[in-house]
Design an enzyme around this catalytic site. Structure first.
Site, PDB file in Angstrom:
ATOM      1  N   GLY A  66     -20.929  66.760  30.231  1.00 14.95           N
ATOM      2  CA  GLY A  66     -19.874  66.747  29.230  1.00 14.95           C
ATOM      3  C   GLY A  66     -18.713  65.823  29.542  1.00 14.95           C
TER       4      GLY A  66
ATOM      5  CG  HIS B 276     -17.682  57.271   4.259  1.00 18.18           C
ATOM      6  ND1 HIS B 276     -16.883  56.158   4.163  1.00 18.18           N
ATOM      7  CD2 HIS B 276     -16.971  58.289   3.713  1.00 18.18           C
ATOM      8  CE1 HIS B 276     -15.747  56.467   3.580  1.00 18.18           C
ATOM      9  NE2 HIS B 276     -15.761  57.765   3.296  1.00 18.18           N
TER      10      HIS B 276
END
Length: 207
Positions: free
Chosen positions: A66, A133
């Site tokens: 992580g 997007h």
């Protein structure tokens, strides 16, 4: 065979995604640098030591760590050893066919990556995160669980967006910057900046 580098908590998340996608435990191997881990198991997958050596040459690898700095170091070391980084996605993640996912990236369960988005190499997009997007995420960055990136957001290399944080449309988070869990970014962040600034009135890194 896919070699998973690092035997900690995030490794369990990656194994879970691979098993959910139909992988067999026999086709997985965990590699860890702690000698005491030799021969142990992580979710039924055998651990081998060290994490990187010449045996990885030509092998598929995924760095399952992580922490950005450690993940970046191990990723580059694995590449230097001739390993082949592979991306991992949970089958419940929604990835637009018009998005691009870099080598070694991880996309967790229920995450969404929208059309035109670019997820860099060795990036983590954790459970339930949304990358809208045309957003771009630099190499070795971390997007926490349930974080949301609006359209056209830019996240720099090795930056961290904490769990539940929001980066609104068009904002930039510079390389190495850190957005605290649950924070909402209201301006562009410079390299290595922390948001919110704990030194500012009302600021807290625990937002």
């Amino acid at each position: 065979m896919i070699h998973l580098i690092g035997g900690g908590g995030h490794c369990k998340v990656v194994i879970d995604a691979l098993l959910a996608g139909g992988a067999d435990r026999g086709g997985l191997r965990v590699r860890d640098g702690r000698p005491e881990m030799q021969g142990a198991e992580v979710l039924g997958v055998t651990v081998d030591c060290p994490e990187i050596d010449e045996r990885l040459s030509g092998q598929a690898v995924h760095v399952a760590v992580g922490a950005n700095a450690v993940r970046a170091r191990l990723f580059l070391a694995a590449e230097a050893a001739g390993a082949r980084p592979v991306a991992v996605r949970h089958p419940s993640a929604s990835l637009s066919p018009l998005a691009r996912i870099g080598d070694g990236a991880f996309v967790g369960a229920l995450a969404v990556v929208g059309p035109g988005a670019v997820v860099g190499r060795n990036v983590i997009v954790n459970h339930g995160a949304v990358v809208e997007h045309d957003s771009r995420i630099g190499d070795h960055a971390f997007i926490g669980a349930n974080a949301a990136l609006g359209g056209g957001v830019t996240i720099g290399e090795r930056a961290t967006v904490g769990p539940g944080a929001v980066v609104p449309t068009g904002r930039t988070v510079g390389p190495g910057a850190v957005v605290a869990p649950g924070a909402v970014v209201s301006r562009d962040l410079q390299s290595d900046e922390t948001w919110p600034d704990a030194k500012a009135p009302g600021g807290s890194c625990n937002a």
